[in-house]
Write a protein that holds these residues in place. Sequence first.
Motif, short mmCIF file in Angstrom:
data_model
loop_
_atom_site.label_atom_id
_atom_site.label_comp_id
_atom_site.label_asym_id
_atom_site.label_seq_id
_atom_site.Cartn_x
_atom_site.Cartn_y
_atom_site.Cartn_z
N ASP A 76 54.87 33.60 42.87
CA ASP A 76 55.38 33.31 41.53
C ASP A 76 55.03 31.89 41.11
O ASP A 76 54.55 31.66 40.00
N GLY A 77 55.26 30.94 42.00
CA GLY A 77 54.94 29.54 41.69
C GLY A 77 53.46 29.34 41.40
O GLY A 77 53.09 28.66 40.43
N LEU A 78 52.61 29.95 42.22
CA LEU A 78 51.16 29.84 42.00
C LEU A 78 50.76 30.50 40.68
O LEU A 78 49.92 29.97 39.94
N ALA A 79 51.35 31.65 40.37
CA ALA A 79 51.03 32.34 39.12
C ALA A 79 51.41 31.49 37.91
O ALA A 79 50.69 31.45 36.92
N ARG A 80 52.54 30.80 37.99
CA ARG A 80 52.98 29.98 36.87
C ARG A 80 52.07 28.76 36.67
O ARG A 80 51.77 28.38 35.54
N ILE A 81 51.61 28.18 37.76
CA ILE A 81 50.66 27.07 37.65
C ILE A 81 49.35 27.58 37.05
O ILE A 81 48.80 26.97 36.13
N LEU A 82 48.87 28.71 37.55
CA LEU A 82 47.63 29.30 37.04
C LEU A 82 47.77 29.67 35.56
O LEU A 82 46.88 29.39 34.76
#
Length: 147
Positions: free
Chosen positions: A46-52
């Motif tokens: 989730d964190g990586l998706a939000r950064i992306l």
Amino acid sequence: MTTVRVISLILAGIGTSILGTPVSAETYPNQVVRIVVPFSAGSISDGLARILAEKLADEWKQQVIVENRPGLPGTTGVAKSAPDGYTLMLTSNGHTIAGAINKSIQFDPVKDFAGVSRVAAVPLVAILSLRRNLQTGCQDQHPPHSL
């Protein structure tokens, strides 16, 4: 070339292969892009998706939203979505073994998806609570801890 630009070019290439027609930077994306995360909010995915999503939205000048849809329902929803490049999924490499674990899934985890890019390499670590007196089996090298 920035990572976001590379991802943009990869996505445009995937769009071309999915749609069968050239996708140019001027036409894609021309609507909201969704990144489905088949894990709970607050997970590393989730964190990586939000950064992306934030970086892609800046690059594309288009809204990119993250939807957390944990488990097979989220993955099934992506598998059944239109193959137009507007529904993406950020998942782990465990995705590829879903068919071996669950024979009744409604999609083929390998054939029904196209990999776009590796986003991150995240090491997994086994941990345990120190609130118990545990025997680890390797006492000579690492004595057990207790509180």
